[in-house]
Design an enzyme around this catalytic site. Structure first.
Site, PDB file in Angstrom:
ATOM      1  N   SER A 126      -0.099 -29.989  13.718  1.00  4.61           N
ATOM      2  CA  SER A 126      -0.110 -29.115  12.548  1.00  4.61           C
ATOM      3  C   SER A 126       0.683 -29.680  11.381  1.00  4.61           C
ATOM      4  O   SER A 126       1.782 -30.191  11.540  1.00  4.61           O
ATOM      5  CB  SER A 126       0.461 -27.747  12.913  1.00  4.61           C
ATOM      6  OG  SER A 126       0.583 -26.950  11.750  1.00  4.61           O
ATOM      7  N   ASP A 175       2.421 -25.117  18.682  1.00  6.80           N
ATOM      8  CA  ASP A 175       1.498 -23.983  18.735  1.00  6.80           C
ATOM      9  C   ASP A 175       1.034 -23.755  20.171  1.00  6.80           C
ATOM     10  O   ASP A 175       0.428 -24.641  20.773  1.00  6.80           O
ATOM     11  CB  ASP A 175       0.279 -24.251  17.839  1.00  6.80           C
ATOM     12  CG  ASP A 175       0.650 -24.398  16.367  1.00  6.80           C
ATOM     13  OD1 ASP A 175       1.341 -23.518  15.842  1.00  6.80           O
ATOM     14  OD2 ASP A 175       0.246 -25.406  15.746  1.00  6.80           O
ATOM     15  N   ASN A 210       1.748 -27.687   9.268  1.00  7.07           N
ATOM     16  CA  ASN A 210       2.654 -26.571   8.994  1.00  7.07           C
ATOM     17  C   ASN A 210       3.793 -26.499  10.006  1.00  7.07           C
ATOM     18  O   ASN A 210       4.541 -25.517  10.037  1.00  7.07           O
ATOM     19  CB  ASN A 210       1.880 -25.252   9.015  1.00  7.07           C
ATOM     20  CG  ASN A 210       0.864 -25.158   7.890  1.00  7.07           C
ATOM     21  OD1 ASN A 210       1.226 -25.144   6.716  1.00  7.07           O
ATOM     22  ND2 ASN A 210      -0.419 -25.153   8.244  1.00  7.07           N
ATOM     23  N   ASP A 246       4.865 -29.703  22.322  1.00  4.00           N
ATOM     24  CA  ASP A 246       3.851 -29.265  21.377  1.00  4.00           C
ATOM     25  C   ASP A 246       4.394 -27.938  20.832  1.00  4.00           C
ATOM     26  O   ASP A 246       5.266 -27.324  21.446  1.00  4.00           O
ATOM     27  CB  ASP A 246       2.518 -29.071  22.104  1.00  4.00           C
ATOM     28  CG  ASP A 246       1.483 -28.413  21.225  1.00  4.00           C
ATOM     29  OD1 ASP A 246       1.269 -28.897  20.103  1.00  4.00           O
ATOM     30  OD2 ASP A 246       0.893 -27.390  21.657  1.00  4.00           O
TER      31      ASP A 246
HETATM   32  C1  G6P Z   1      -2.283 -27.301  16.261  1.00  2.00           C
HETATM   33  C2  G6P Z   1      -3.071 -26.051  16.609  1.00  2.00           C
HETATM   34  C3  G6P Z   1      -4.488 -26.134  16.075  1.00  2.00           C
HETATM   35  C4  G6P Z   1      -4.473 -26.491  14.584  1.00  2.00           C
HETATM   36  C5  G6P Z   1      -3.745 -27.813  14.373  1.00  2.00           C
HETATM   37  C6  G6P Z   1      -3.660 -28.192  12.895  1.00  2.00           C
HETATM   38  O1  G6P Z   1      -2.708 -28.344  17.073  1.00  2.00           O
HETATM   39  O2  G6P Z   1      -3.100 -25.863  18.006  1.00  2.00           O
HETATM   40  O3  G6P Z   1      -5.113 -24.883  16.264  1.00  2.00           O
HETATM   41  O4  G6P Z   1      -5.784 -26.585  14.074  1.00  2.00           O
HETATM   42  O5  G6P Z   1      -2.430 -27.680  14.884  1.00  2.00           O
HETATM   43  O6  G6P Z   1      -2.850 -27.247  12.235  1.00  2.00           O
HETATM   44  P1  G6P Z   1      -2.720 -27.134  10.659  1.00  2.00           P
HETATM   45  O7  G6P Z   1      -1.557 -26.173  10.474  1.00  2.00           O
HETATM   46  O8  G6P Z   1      -2.403 -28.493  10.123  1.00  2.00           O
HETATM   47  O9  G6P Z   1      -4.001 -26.613  10.127  1.00  2.00           O
HETATM   48 MG    MG Z   2      -0.762 -26.362  21.270  1.00  2.00          MG
END
Ligand code: G6P
Ligand code: MG
Length: 218
Positions: A113, A10, A115, A8
């Site tokens: 994510s 983040d 991003n 993972d």
């Molecule tokens: C990860 C983070 C979340 C976040 C999700 C979506 O799982 O832990 O906190 O909301 O990604 O991320 P994004 O960059 O697509 O908003």
């Molecule tokens: Mg995480």
């Protein structure tokens, strides 16, 4: 025989939870919605849309407003992650990635994510990673196993020969649903369902970890 590792992103390789927090807090302040660090903790691994739903609670918003708020939060977040550098890799990450590489273990990122690719690039680990599965790759988000199954599939390695590193409760559930081994990073209240629980990647030795993993299951 473990041949693949899925990280993972983040909260595992870098601490972007702080940036997600700042971006959500700014949006919540603008909207007059209650939000704090404790609520942010419960958003680890949770998709952008599901996170917003939790934050707005039973306040009524139209679908258009919801889409706009998701975009606004993301703009704040993207602004913040522009400042990420390789120095933002969490302690132990560089050493473990190097050790896995030397051991011939394939490496994937499995992040909800959208991003993730930008963060990977900013961290300077693009050449260390064989496969990236992110929020744009699959529809069903964690705790569904889809993200990790897609990563294993792209690596060409069966799920039970993969180890997942996760910091989120929904991520542990997703990894187990994918029939993978899972290492939980963080407090037991959050990641206690993992096969092995560690405080962080700092000082992690791959061969010792593998022994612990199979010993824990034996
Ligand atoms: C990860 C983070 C979340 C976040 C999700 C979506 O799982 O832990 O906190 O909301 O990604 O991320 P994004 O960059 O697509 O908003
Ligand atoms: Mg995480």
């Amino acid at each position: 025989n473990i041949r693949g590792v899925i990280f993972d992103l983040d909260g595992v390789l870098t601490d972007t939870a702080e940036y997600h927090y700042q971006a959500w807090q700014k949006l919540a302040n603008e909207e007059g919605l209650f939000f704090n660090r404790e609520i942010n903790e419960s958003l680890r691994g949770v998709s952008r849309h599901a996170s917003l739903m939790l934050i707005i609670g039973n306040r009524e918003y139209s679908e258009v407003q919801i889409q706009e708020m998701m975009a606004r939060k993301n703009n704040y977040y993207v602004e913040l992650i522009h400042n990420i550098t390789p120095a933002d890799l969490l302690p132990g990450a560089v050493a473990l990635l190097a050790e896995l590489h030397e051991a011939g273990i394939k490496i994937a990122i499995g992040s909800a994510s959208k991003n993730a690719r930008m963060v990977i690039e900013k961290l300077g680990i693009g050449d260390r990673v064989d496969v990236v599965t992110d929020g744009d790759t699959v529809q069903a988000v964690k705790p569904a196993p889809d993200l990790f199954l897609n990563a294993a599939n792209q690596l060409g390695i069966p799920p039970d020969e993969c180890v997942v590193f996760e910091d989120a409760a929904v991520g542990i559930t997703a990894a187990k649903a994918a029939n993978m081994w899972v290492v939980g990073l963080g407090p037991g209240e959050r990641v206690g369902d993992a096969d092995v629980v560690l405080p962080s990647l700092a000082g992690v030795k791959w061969d010792e970890l593998i022994k612990n993993l199979f010993h824990a299951e034996a």
